[in-house]
Design a protein around this motif. Sequence first.
Motif, PDB file in Angstrom:
ATOM      1  N   LYS A  25       0.824  -1.207   0.000  1.00 53.63           N
ATOM      2  CA  LYS A  25       0.000   0.000   0.000  1.00 53.63           C
ATOM      3  C   LYS A  25       0.864   1.265   0.000  1.00 53.63           C
ATOM      4  CE  LYS A  25      -4.140   2.050   1.461  1.00 53.63           C
ATOM      5  NZ  LYS A  25      -5.094   2.288   2.491  1.00 53.63           N
ATOM      6  N   ASP A  26       1.992   1.219   0.710  1.00 53.90           N
ATOM      7  CA  ASP A  26       2.843   2.420   0.747  1.00 53.90           C
ATOM      8  C   ASP A  26       3.767   2.519  -0.481  1.00 53.90           C
ATOM      9  OD1 ASP A  26       4.772   0.523   1.154  1.00 53.90           O
ATOM     10  OD2 ASP A  26       5.177   1.057   3.247  1.00 53.90           O
ATOM     11  N   GLY A  27       3.625   1.555  -1.395  1.00 53.90           N
ATOM     12  CA  GLY A  27       4.366   1.619  -2.651  1.00 53.90           C
ATOM     13  C   GLY A  27       5.824   1.212  -2.523  1.00 53.90           C
ATOM     14  N   SER A  28       6.267   0.804  -1.337  1.00 53.08           N
ATOM     15  CA  SER A  28       7.698   0.556  -1.127  1.00 53.08           C
ATOM     16  C   SER A  28       8.140  -0.824  -1.619  1.00 53.08           C
ATOM     17  CB  SER A  28       8.046   0.710   0.353  1.00 53.08           C
ATOM     18  OG  SER A  28       7.354  -0.270   1.099  1.00 53.08           O
ATOM     19  N   ARG A  29       7.202  -1.776  -1.695  1.00 49.70           N
ATOM     20  CA  ARG A  29       7.597  -3.144  -2.051  1.00 49.70           C
ATOM     21  C   ARG A  29       6.636  -3.698  -3.094  1.00 49.70           C
ATOM     22  NH1 ARG A  29       6.339  -5.887   3.235  1.00 49.70           N
ATOM     23  NH2 ARG A  29       4.870  -4.167   3.419  1.00 49.70           N
ATOM     24  N   CYS A  30       7.118  -4.658  -3.863  1.00 51.66           N
ATOM     25  CA  CYS A  30       6.221  -5.346  -4.792  1.00 51.66           C
ATOM     26  C   CYS A  30       6.296  -6.847  -4.516  1.00 51.66           C
ATOM     27  CB  CYS A  30       6.629  -5.050  -6.234  1.00 51.66           C
ATOM     28  SG  CYS A  30       5.406  -5.657  -7.399  1.00 51.66           S
ATOM     29  N   PHE A  31       5.146  -7.465  -4.312  1.00 49.68           N
ATOM     30  CA  PHE A  31       5.098  -8.881  -3.947  1.00 49.68           C
ATOM     31  C   PHE A  31       4.420  -9.702  -5.014  1.00 49.68           C
ATOM     32  CE2 PHE A  31       6.294  -7.527   0.175  1.00 49.68           C
ATOM     33  CZ  PHE A  31       6.811  -8.640   0.797  1.00 49.68           C
ATOM     34  N   HIS A  32       4.773 -10.964  -5.079  1.00 54.16           N
ATOM     35  CA  HIS A  32       4.020 -11.907  -5.903  1.00 54.16           C
ATOM     36  C   HIS A  32       3.185 -12.742  -4.960  1.00 54.16           C
ATOM     37  CE1 HIS A  32       5.483 -11.233  -9.940  1.00 54.16           C
ATOM     38  NE2 HIS A  32       6.551 -10.763  -9.304  1.00 54.16           N
ATOM     39  N   LEU A  33       1.888 -12.596  -5.089  1.00 51.56           N
ATOM     40  CA  LEU A  33       1.008 -13.355  -4.194  1.00 51.56           C
ATOM     41  C   LEU A  33       0.824 -14.749  -4.786  1.00 51.56           C
ATOM     42  CD1 LEU A  33      -1.412 -10.490  -3.250  1.00 51.56           C
ATOM     43  CD2 LEU A  33       0.173 -11.647  -1.734  1.00 51.56           C
ATOM     44  N   VAL A  34       1.731 -15.608  -4.456  1.00 51.07           N
ATOM     45  CA  VAL A  34       1.754 -16.984  -4.978  1.00 51.07           C
ATOM     46  C   VAL A  34       0.927 -17.876  -4.046  1.00 51.07           C
ATOM     47  CG1 VAL A  34       3.914 -16.800  -6.228  1.00 51.07           C
ATOM     48  CG2 VAL A  34       3.932 -17.314  -3.768  1.00 51.07           C
ATOM     49  N   PRO A  35       0.629 -19.119  -4.442  1.00 48.56           N
ATOM     50  CA  PRO A  35      -0.184 -19.963  -3.571  1.00 48.56           C
ATOM     51  C   PRO A  35       0.296 -19.997  -2.131  1.00 48.56           C
ATOM     52  CG  PRO A  35       0.065 -21.013  -5.694  1.00 48.56           C
ATOM     53  CD  PRO A  35       0.865 -19.756  -5.737  1.00 48.56           C
ATOM     54  N   SER A  36       1.624 -20.021  -1.942  1.00 49.44           N
ATOM     55  CA  SER A  36       2.099 -20.170  -0.551  1.00 49.44           C
ATOM     56  C   SER A  36       1.719 -18.970   0.309  1.00 49.44           C
ATOM     57  CB  SER A  36       3.615 -20.399  -0.526  1.00 49.44           C
ATOM     58  OG  SER A  36       4.241 -19.294  -1.141  1.00 49.44           O
ATOM     59  N   SER A  37       1.525 -17.778  -0.312  1.00 54.80           N
ATOM     60  CA  SER A  37       1.123 -16.600   0.462  1.00 54.80           C
ATOM     61  C   SER A  37      -0.197 -16.872   1.178  1.00 54.80           C
ATOM     62  CB  SER A  37       0.934 -15.378  -0.431  1.00 54.80           C
ATOM     63  OG  SER A  37       1.907 -15.309  -1.423  1.00 54.80           O
ATOM     64  N   TYR A  38      -1.064 -17.648   0.520  1.00 50.42           N
ATOM     65  CA  TYR A  38      -2.375 -17.941   1.104  1.00 50.42           C
ATOM     66  C   TYR A  38      -2.323 -19.194   1.963  1.00 50.42           C
ATOM     67  CZ  TYR A  38      -3.424 -14.801  -2.708  1.00 50.42           C
ATOM     68  OH  TYR A  38      -3.405 -13.751  -3.553  1.00 50.42           O
ATOM     69  N   PHE A  39      -1.579 -20.181   1.468  1.00 51.98           N
ATOM     70  CA  PHE A  39      -1.599 -21.466   2.171  1.00 51.98           C
ATOM     71  C   PHE A  39      -1.013 -21.357   3.578  1.00 51.98           C
ATOM     72  CE2 PHE A  39      -1.552 -23.508  -2.285  1.00 51.98           C
ATOM     73  CZ  PHE A  39      -2.923 -23.372  -2.356  1.00 51.98           C
ATOM     74  N   LYS A  40      -0.056 -20.426   3.726  1.00 52.21           N
ATOM     75  CA  LYS A  40       0.526 -20.304   5.070  1.00 52.21           C
ATOM     76  C   LYS A  40      -0.572 -19.893   6.061  1.00 52.21           C
ATOM     77  CE  LYS A  40       2.164 -15.535   5.254  1.00 52.21           C
ATOM     78  NZ  LYS A  40       3.193 -14.566   5.126  1.00 52.21           N
ATOM     79  N   PHE A  41      -1.501 -19.082   5.569  1.00 56.71           N
ATOM     80  CA  PHE A  41      -2.597 -18.682   6.471  1.00 56.71           C
ATOM     81  C   PHE A  41      -3.605 -19.815   6.644  1.00 56.71           C
ATOM     82  CE2 PHE A  41      -1.243 -14.415   4.932  1.00 56.71           C
ATOM     83  CZ  PHE A  41      -0.807 -13.943   6.157  1.00 56.71           C
ATOM     84  N   LEU A  42      -3.899 -20.500   5.542  1.00 56.76           N
ATOM     85  CA  LEU A  42      -4.878 -21.599   5.645  1.00 56.76           C
ATOM     86  C   LEU A  42      -4.362 -22.676   6.599  1.00 56.76           C
ATOM     87  CD1 LEU A  42      -5.997 -21.770   1.899  1.00 56.76           C
ATOM     88  CD2 LEU A  42      -7.402 -21.077   3.845  1.00 56.76           C
TER      89      LEU A  42
END
Length: 568
Positions: free
Chosen positions: A253-270
């Motif tokens: 949101k602050d524009g400082s970083r760019c991420f790739h929201l890959v499956p693991s980004s979600y699976f870690k939460f699941l």
Amino acid sequence: MAGTSAPSASADASANGSHAAAEAPVGAPTNPMATALLTDQYQFSMAYAYWKAGKHADQAVFDLYFRKNPFGGEFTVFAGLEECVKFIANFRFTEDDISFLQSVMPMCEGAFFDYLREIDCSDVEVYAIPEGSVVFPKVPLIRVEGPVAVVQLLETPFVNLINYASLVTTNAARHRHVAGKSKVLLEFGLRRAQGPDGAISASKYCFMGGFDATSNVLAGNLFGIPLRGTHSHAFVSSYMSLDDIPDKSLKSKDGSRCFHLVPSSYFKFLVGFQVADSLCGVFGETNQSELAAFASYALAFPSNFLALDTYDVMRSGIPNFCAVALALHDLGYKASGIRLDSGDLAYLSIEARKVFCAIEKDFNVPGFGKMIITASNDLNEETIDALNKQGHEVDAFGIGTYLVTCYSQAALGCVFKLVEINSKPRIKLSEDVAKYVSIPCKKRCFRLYGKEGYPLVDIMIRESEPTPKAGERILCRHPFIESKRAYVVPQHVEELLQCYWPGKSNKPRAELPSLEKIRSRCMQQLEKLRPDHIRRLNPTPYKVSVSAKLYDFIHYLWLNEAPVGELQ
Ligand SMILES: Nc1ncnc2c1ncn2[C@@H]1O[C@H](COP(=O)(O)OP(=O)(O)OP(=O)(O)O)[C@@H](O)[C@H]1O
Ligand SMILES: O=P(O)(O)OC[C@H]1O[C@H](OP(=O)(O)OP(=O)(O)O)[C@H](O)[C@@H]1O
Ligand SMILES: O=C(O)c1cccnc1
Ligand SMILES: [Mg+2]
């Protein structure tokens, strides 16, 4: 009338007396079909007969009113006035209209069509209760005065423009009342409304009646109503897997970083949900195509992410939503919430709230518990009332079919009745007294307020009578039932009918307020009403009365007009 030019949409003020020049011009009706031909054929038949008899310019007074409050309630919200004023400001026949009328009324003399060519509403006066007011049966909402043939032609369009508008505004106000002030109400009716006009009117008048926003984009454009919406099941089911999203990159949101929201980004939460203290054992495997759809929506609207349950609310929709919301949170975004569109909305909203609160605690995400829960799915007054009684955690209701089609009552039943002709009062009699006998005379109408600030009674008086005054005792009589009467000493007196179209008189024209202002008026008026008049179960009827003089006159005229039978 001959010799007056018809007012046009922009230059109508010139036809409107000396005050009008300083007043804002009245535009065209919202619906371009609201033209002088939008009336019943019998209005033209009567106009011709009036004209043949040389009666067309007789001065008539008509009242527009309704007989019974809708939806089993004891109040109605008056709506549609602005469209009526726009209608008469633009009322005239084009040459095409005249040709058509000639073709369907070949029996009429040519000079009648010359007469029709000349008419407009510059000789007509319109008095009305301000739009958005709470109103009651029998009290004129609108009084129209003018040449009988012209005013008769206005009957059908006026009733048409008021009937649905007032019905759906009242329906919306009832939904607002049952939902409570703190809930967000979204009108989702466009697809189910009675055609485009029904839908546009519904959006306008539901907003007037207290809704917060509509999904109807054209209504947003036409009236400035806030637009709101979520997404549909089709959007969710159109995704197969996360592979459907080629570009998964998202800037923080602050524009400082760019991420790739890959499956693991979600699976870690699941996976995290499965071991979290307060969620232990609640979640198992979720639907991966739903996860992909949510992720895609989040990438498109990271600051406004919301999700619609599609497969299984508790097993899949909620954990998938939370996984995506937490991935967004890692990037500084705050998700908006969910829409529940099936199942037991009370139970599911409570369970969803528990999960959101548990995640707020276990994952240390302040505010997560306050995620907005929107509910939809064939909602109406009754289901919202049932949800309230059961207890629920819904913040916003999306309501379509039942709201805009006014499912529980098809029409308000407004009528337009002649009450005076050439200064002579007229009455319409009926076997069913309370329902169908009209209240004769050109009247003035007042709302009398009591000590506690609530309206006590509406009273109609003859024009020649003195104005009721605060602090002065006045006898209020039921119009038809002799024994029903009461003295009232009002704390405050409000005159109901105001001049919205002065015709050739010099009266100032009351302003046509913005939709926002009318909406505020409606909400304030409902707040001012005694709660027992608006409660859903067995509401108390509000009293509508006439002065002693008008009572006597109604009954004198009644006896005069009713033929005496002869028994053999
Ligand atoms: N707690 C509740 N109390 C009363 N009515 C409810 C409650 N929850 C939902 N409703 C209403 O019950 C109806 C449920 O509709 P329906 O039987 O079609 O189920 P559904 O959940 O839509 O099923 P499906 O998703 O399989 O179509 C809706 O009108 C909804 O507004
Ligand atoms: O008050 P309502 O009329 O329910 O209006 C809103 C509904 O409209 C949409 O679905 P739609 O009804 O088109 O399809 P669905 O019921 O099959 O989801 C939406 O998902 C709501 O359920
Ligand atoms: O935006 C929505 O969620 C919506 C709009 C129309 C009908 N049902 C839902
Ligand atoms: Mg549906």
